[in-house]
Design a protein around this motif. Structure first.
Motif, PDB file in Angstrom:
ATOM      1  N   GLU A   1       6.697   7.839  10.072  1.00 55.26           N
ATOM      2  CA  GLU A   1       5.431   8.492   9.903  1.00 55.26           C
ATOM      3  C   GLU A   1       4.568   8.053   8.592  1.00 55.26           C
ATOM      4  OE1 GLU A   1       5.410  12.664  10.005  1.00 55.26           O
ATOM      5  OE2 GLU A   1       6.586  12.778  11.801  1.00 55.26           O
ATOM      6  N   TYR A   2       5.323   7.127   7.828  1.00 60.68           N
ATOM      7  CA  TYR A   2       4.497   6.455   6.878  1.00 60.68           C
ATOM      8  C   TYR A   2       4.120   5.182   7.214  1.00 60.68           C
ATOM      9  CZ  TYR A   2       6.968   9.803   3.702  1.00 60.68           C
ATOM     10  OH  TYR A   2       7.283  10.807   3.119  1.00 60.68           O
ATOM     11  N   ASN A   3       3.215   4.513   6.445  1.00 63.98           N
ATOM     12  CA  ASN A   3       2.547   3.111   6.859  1.00 63.98           C
ATOM     13  C   ASN A   3       3.558   2.129   6.816  1.00 63.98           C
ATOM     14  OD1 ASN A   3       2.767   1.999   4.130  1.00 63.98           O
ATOM     15  ND2 ASN A   3       0.872   2.875   3.644  1.00 63.98           N
ATOM     16  N   GLU A   4       3.154   0.981   7.452  1.00 59.02           N
ATOM     17  CA  GLU A   4       3.977  -0.164   7.632  1.00 59.02           C
ATOM     18  C   GLU A   4       4.473  -0.655   6.184  1.00 59.02           C
ATOM     19  OE1 GLU A   4       6.396  -2.820   9.398  1.00 59.02           O
ATOM     20  OE2 GLU A   4       5.497  -1.139  10.359  1.00 59.02           O
ATOM     21  N   ASP A   5       3.597  -0.744   5.448  1.00 60.80           N
ATOM     22  CA  ASP A   5       3.994  -0.988   3.756  1.00 60.80           C
ATOM     23  C   ASP A   5       5.259  -0.237   3.526  1.00 60.80           C
ATOM     24  OD1 ASP A   5       2.320  -3.155   4.029  1.00 60.80           O
ATOM     25  OD2 ASP A   5       1.171  -2.500   2.269  1.00 60.80           O
ATOM     26  N   MET A   6       5.152   0.894   3.558  1.00 59.67           N
ATOM     27  CA  MET A   6       6.378   1.782   3.072  1.00 59.67           C
ATOM     28  C   MET A   6       7.711   1.714   4.055  1.00 59.67           C
ATOM     29  SD  MET A   6       5.036   3.401   0.557  1.00 59.67           S
ATOM     30  CE  MET A   6       6.013   4.803   0.157  1.00 59.67           C
TER      31      MET A   6
ATOM     32  N   GLU B   1       0.813  -1.175  -0.006  1.00 60.60           N
ATOM     33  CA  GLU B   1       0.015   0.114  -0.133  1.00 60.60           C
ATOM     34  C   GLU B   1       0.962   1.056  -0.021  1.00 60.60           C
ATOM     35  OE1 GLU B   1      -2.768   2.221   2.967  1.00 60.60           O
ATOM     36  OE2 GLU B   1      -2.870   0.067   3.121  1.00 60.60           O
ATOM     37  N   HIS B   2       1.021   1.872  -0.967  1.00 53.54           N
ATOM     38  CA  HIS B   2       1.877   2.930  -1.337  1.00 53.54           C
ATOM     39  C   HIS B   2       1.050   4.461  -0.887  1.00 53.54           C
ATOM     40  CE1 HIS B   2       4.692   0.533  -3.639  1.00 53.54           C
ATOM     41  NE2 HIS B   2       3.601   0.122  -4.049  1.00 53.54           N
ATOM     42  N   GLN B   3       2.137   5.180  -0.121  1.00 56.49           N
ATOM     43  CA  GLN B   3       1.809   6.736   0.298  1.00 56.49           C
ATOM     44  C   GLN B   3       2.742   7.503  -0.695  1.00 56.49           C
ATOM     45  OE1 GLN B   3       2.457   5.752   4.290  1.00 56.49           O
ATOM     46  NE2 GLN B   3       0.600   7.123   4.454  1.00 56.49           N
ATOM     47  N   PHE B   4       2.203   8.561  -0.882  1.00 60.23           N
ATOM     48  CA  PHE B   4       3.251   9.547  -1.693  1.00 60.23           C
ATOM     49  C   PHE B   4       4.316  10.259  -0.898  1.00 60.23           C
ATOM     50  CE2 PHE B   4      -0.439  10.468  -4.553  1.00 60.23           C
ATOM     51  CZ  PHE B   4       0.076  10.211  -5.739  1.00 60.23           C
ATOM     52  N   VAL B   5       5.560  10.017  -1.288  1.00 59.48           N
ATOM     53  CA  VAL B   5       6.654  10.304  -0.280  1.00 59.48           C
ATOM     54  C   VAL B   5       6.654  11.878  -0.396  1.00 59.48           C
ATOM     55  CG1 VAL B   5       9.250  10.211  -0.241  1.00 59.48           C
ATOM     56  CG2 VAL B   5       8.070   8.395  -0.834  1.00 59.48           C
TER      57      VAL B   5
ATOM     58  N   PHE C   1      12.093   4.908  -4.780  1.00 62.13           N
ATOM     59  CA  PHE C   1      13.502   5.381  -4.748  1.00 62.13           C
ATOM     60  C   PHE C   1      13.525   6.681  -3.882  1.00 62.13           C
ATOM     61  CE2 PHE C   1      14.380   3.457  -8.977  1.00 62.13           C
ATOM     62  CZ  PHE C   1      15.013   2.510  -8.605  1.00 62.13           C
ATOM     63  N   ASP C   2      12.310   7.459  -3.774  1.00 59.75           N
ATOM     64  CA  ASP C   2      12.528   8.594  -3.066  1.00 59.75           C
ATOM     65  C   ASP C   2      12.268   8.362  -1.526  1.00 59.75           C
ATOM     66  OD1 ASP C   2      12.459  10.260  -5.143  1.00 59.75           O
ATOM     67  OD2 ASP C   2      10.351  10.733  -5.529  1.00 59.75           O
ATOM     68  N   MET C   3      11.862   7.031  -1.214  1.00 57.77           N
ATOM     69  CA  MET C   3      11.722   6.681   0.254  1.00 57.77           C
ATOM     70  C   MET C   3      13.251   6.370   0.983  1.00 57.77           C
ATOM     71  SD  MET C   3       8.899   6.580   1.860  1.00 57.77           S
ATOM     72  CE  MET C   3       9.090   5.402   2.987  1.00 57.77           C
TER      73      MET C   3
END
Length: 187
Positions: free
Chosen positions: A55-60, A44-48, A92-94
């Protein structure tokens, strides 16, 4: 060594088919490497946006951990609209700039036009250069015509280039063992 094979899209099947083929060729070249596929479609992706990783979800966070724990990478990407998928760039931004430093990377890609191979040269390689990866000189670009209706690669030249990519990647992986590894905590 732990090698992460990254399926850099959330749609389509050809990219994953190429990755599976490369995985088999790497296993043939060096069965001692530990190969794991990371499919971006499974997260489940979130915008970086620059916030701290926690502070991002566990998937990230898990995706970043897998990149950090790997000793090398095979990056597989489709080319959409003359570019890599946004989800791959977002991944990559993560990453911390030192996450992939001095680690071997090979690239496989697929697209609908023969000119799209230039995306590898003009977009993907500069990103990997920023990370200071050991990018193998031989990437493999495939075209829609190289696959049958079940997404199996039917072109023998593509198979030969994938075998060569696997052979060179294994050599780069061996070479990288002897390079200094800076930790991501180092300033």
């Amino acid at each position: 060594m732990k090698i992460l094979l990254v399926d850099g899209t959330i749609i389509g099947r050809k990219t994953g088919a190429i990755l599976e083929q490369v995985k088999g060729y790497i296993e043939d070249a060096n069965p001692e490497l530990e190969l794991k596929i990371l499919s971006l479609a499974d997260f489940e992706h979130q915008f970086v946006d620059g916030r701290p990783l926690g502070e991002y979800n566990e998937d990230m966070q898990e995706m970043v951990r897998r990149f950090e724990n790997a000793d090398g990478y095979i990056i597989a990407t489709p080319i959409f609209q003359g570019s890599i998928p946004g989800v791959l760039k977002n991944a990559f931004d993560m990453l911390h700039p030192r996450t992939m430093r001095y680690k071997p990377v090979s690239i496989v890609a697929n697209g609908g036009t023969y000119q799209h191979h230039l995306v590898i040269e003009n977009q993907l390689k500069p990103i990997l250069d920023y990370f200071r990866c050991l990018v193998t000189p031989n990437y493999v670009y495939t075209h829609t015509s190289h696959f049958d209706e079940t997404n199996s690669i039917t072109n023998e030249d593509v198979h030969e280039r994938l075998r060569e990519l696997a052979r060179v990647f294994v050599q780069y992986a061996e070479m990288s063992k002897h390079l200094s590894k800076e930790t991501i905590d180092t300033p």
